[in-house]
Design an enzyme around this catalytic site. Structure first.
Site, mmCIF file in Angstrom:
data_model
loop_
_atom_site.group_PDB
_atom_site.id
_atom_site.type_symbol
_atom_site.label_atom_id
_atom_site.label_comp_id
_atom_site.label_asym_id
_atom_site.label_seq_id
_atom_site.Cartn_x
_atom_site.Cartn_y
_atom_site.Cartn_z
ATOM 1 N N HIS A 101 -3.652 -6.552 -4.837
ATOM 2 C CA HIS A 101 -3.144 -5.374 -4.144
ATOM 3 C C HIS A 101 -3.412 -5.497 -2.647
ATOM 4 O O HIS A 101 -4.158 -6.367 -2.195
ATOM 5 C CB HIS A 101 -3.800 -4.111 -4.708
ATOM 6 N N ALA A 102 -2.786 -4.611 -1.876
ATOM 7 C CA ALA A 102 -3.020 -4.577 -0.430
ATOM 8 C C ALA A 102 -4.490 -4.293 -0.150
ATOM 9 O O ALA A 102 -5.150 -3.551 -0.887
ATOM 10 C CB ALA A 102 -2.140 -3.507 0.211
ATOM 11 N N GLU B 21 10.898 -8.323 -3.042
ATOM 12 C CA GLU B 21 11.428 -7.032 -2.577
ATOM 13 C C GLU B 21 10.789 -6.780 -1.227
ATOM 14 O O GLU B 21 9.614 -6.442 -1.138
ATOM 15 C CB GLU B 21 11.106 -5.928 -3.587
ATOM 16 N N LEU B 22 11.587 -6.968 -0.159
ATOM 17 C CA LEU B 22 11.031 -6.994 1.188
ATOM 18 C C LEU B 22 11.472 -5.759 1.975
ATOM 19 O O LEU B 22 11.701 -4.706 1.397
ATOM 20 C CB LEU B 22 11.437 -8.299 1.871
ATOM 21 N N CYS C 149 10.450 1.310 2.063
ATOM 22 C CA CYS C 149 11.442 0.263 2.321
ATOM 23 C C CYS C 149 12.858 0.804 2.226
ATOM 24 O O CYS C 149 13.751 0.339 2.935
ATOM 25 C CB CYS C 149 11.232 -0.904 1.360
ATOM 26 N N GLU D 156 13.041 -3.123 11.559
ATOM 27 C CA GLU D 156 12.681 -2.045 10.648
ATOM 28 C C GLU D 156 11.640 -1.160 11.313
ATOM 29 O O GLU D 156 10.612 -1.641 11.781
ATOM 30 C CB GLU D 156 12.119 -2.607 9.343
ATOM 31 N N TRP E 89 0.805 -1.227 0.000
ATOM 32 C CA TRP E 89 0.000 0.000 0.000
ATOM 33 C C TRP E 89 0.834 1.271 0.000
ATOM 34 O O TRP E 89 0.323 2.345 -0.274
ATOM 35 C CB TRP E 89 -0.895 0.016 1.249
ATOM 36 N N GLY F 196 6.749 -6.335 -0.181
ATOM 37 C CA GLY F 196 6.021 -6.356 1.077
ATOM 38 C C GLY F 196 6.924 -6.692 2.237
ATOM 39 O O GLY F 196 8.156 -6.550 2.173
#
Length: 453
Positions: free
Chosen positions: A155-156, A228-229, A262, A358, A130, A206
């Site tokens: 999607h989210a 891709e985290l 991110c 994170e 999102w 995510g």
């Protein structure tokens, strides 16, 4: 099942929609399956023309897209408009450059002719977040379409209207039926979709938790995936940094998109000789940010996307303070629904959540170090490996330090960002695979060797 989205600023219900049932999911997958072969056979020039038309539609509908993004996930109006333009630019870029990236490569062997070609895989399932609800989709979609793949999007759950708005843009541009579809589904349904034979590959942007689940399901089916985290990027400030530039960019690097990025700078690794001066000016500059209605021009810090995310961030902050970190700015939730002010923690040390985890929100962690070597060690002392930046007046020195950072993207005297011309992705728990540039368009192709004796 009914899903409700909540406006992050007002706390009011924004939209309700029903998750798809099995018949609706099948209709989307069947359309994608029917379209895959036709789209793969569509000449590259036609694909490029359609991608340029998509870029045109994005720009033409930017006002509507901006309002939807701001209402659903709280993005500042000006940041939303910049995001839409970035998506349109990606469409233009791949329309212009895909032919070069996909050109057959002649290889000299003992054959009369041998070469490598890039063929589409089929249908790519994208599970998207999102925080950049338009850009994250087009970051994979533009190269995937130009490579000849079709796509379906999960999607989210808090940005369903963004997903539908993207589909409207593509239809208005003339994209053929079935080449792109939207799946309003939950995580359990997504696992079933991954198992469907019509899905050839999966891409996810995510959380680490989502990555483990999606990668496990894709791996079980032996399907290619790109992950891709999360990230906990280091912002390394050496003693010879230009403080005017560095502080100004530090504020943008940490607090853009309410820190929900991110590749946001999250750990500010500052050499002791300059630490006091940097921290004093950083606090002063961050204190000027104004949290408020993201539609108002005077607002310079957006609310967080959801109240539960705000609450989790505050838990991490409080736990870090309880373990000895010092709150220099903010560090208490705002009275609005999901607002959190610009916040800075000093004295962050190993073992604290602000060091180990994170912080996905507007909180900066200050980590003081003796010298360059310790700065590199601390910058690399993380389970993540997405991006990092180095700040120094000596560009050659900065480049040497950047090469020592264990991450997928390293910048010198500039904020880490995704650039359509450069491959983007991480290592360690930040994921694997690459998006953008030629590497991104090749991820979802069959890299096929042809040998003619």
């Amino acid at each position: 099942m009914t899903v409700e989205t909540i406006n992050p600023h007002t706390g009011q219900s924004e939209y309700r929609h029903e998750l798809m049932d099995a018949a609706a999911i099948e209709a989307v997958l069947a359309a994608a399956g029917d379209a895959a072969e036709r789209w793969a056979a569509t000449p590259l020039e036609e694909r490029g023309a359609l991608l340029r038309a998509i870029g045109h539609q994005l720009r033409a509908r930017r006002g509507d897209l901006q309002r939807i993004m701001t209402a659903e996930m709280g993005k500042l109006g000006k940041e939303a408009l910049a995001e839409i333009e970035k998506c349109a630019g990606a469409c233009d870029y791949y329309a212009d450059h895909a032919a070069g990236y996909l050109r057959e490569e002649i290889v000299e062997t003992d054959a009369s002719r041998s070469y490598v070609r890039y063929e589409p895989l089929g249908c790519v399932l994208a599970v998207m977040p999102w925080n950049f609800p338009i850009w994250q989709v087009f970051r994979f979609l533009a190269p995937a379409l130009m490579a000849g793949n079709v796509a379906v999007l999960k999607h989210a759950s808090n940005v369903p209207r963004c997903a539908d708005a993207i589909a409207l843009v593509l239809r208005a541009a003339g994209l053929p039926e079935g080449v792109f579809g939207v799946l309003h589904i939950d995580n359990e349904q997504a696992a079933d979709v991954i198992r469907d034979a019509r899905i050839a590959a999966v891409t996810l942007t995510g959380s680490e938790r989502a990555g483990r689940s999606i990668a496990a399901n894709a791996g079980d089916q032996l399907k290619k995936c790109v992950m891709e985290l999360g990230g906990s990027d280091a912002f390394v400030v050496l003693e010879d940094a230009d403080l005017d530039l560095t502080v100004r960019q530090a504020v943008a690097a940490r607090f853009a998109n309410a820190g929900q990025t991110c590749i946001a700078a999250k750990r500010f690794v500052v050499v002791e000789a300059i630490a006091d001066a940097f921290v004093e000016r950083f606090v002063e500059a961050a204190a000027k940010l104004r949290l408020g209605d993201p539609q108002h021009e005077a607002t310079t810090l957006a609310p967080m996307a959801r109240q539960d995310l705000r609450d989790e961030l505050h838990r991490q902050v409080r736990a870090s303070i309880d373990q000895g970190a010092r709150a220099l700015l903010g560090c208490e939730p705002d009275a609005s629904h999901a607002g959190y002010p610009a916040s800075i923690l000093d004295g962050v040390a190993p073992g604290m959540p602000a060091y180990e985890e994170e912080l996905f929100g507007p909180v900066a962690a200050i980590l003081r170090v003796r010298d360059e070597d310790e700065a590199v060690r601390v910058a690399n002392d993380t389970t993540f490996g997405l991006g990092g930046s180095v700040w120094t007046r000596d560009a050659a020195r900065g480049e040497r330090v950047a090469r020592r950072l264990r991450c997928g993207v390293a910048f010198v005297n500039a904020i880490v960002r995704s650039d359509v011309r450069l491959p983007f992705g991480g290592i360690k728990r930040s994921g694997y695979g690459r998006e953008l540039a030629g590497h991104g368009i090749h991820e979802f192709t069959n890299i096929k060797s042809v040998y003619v004796a």
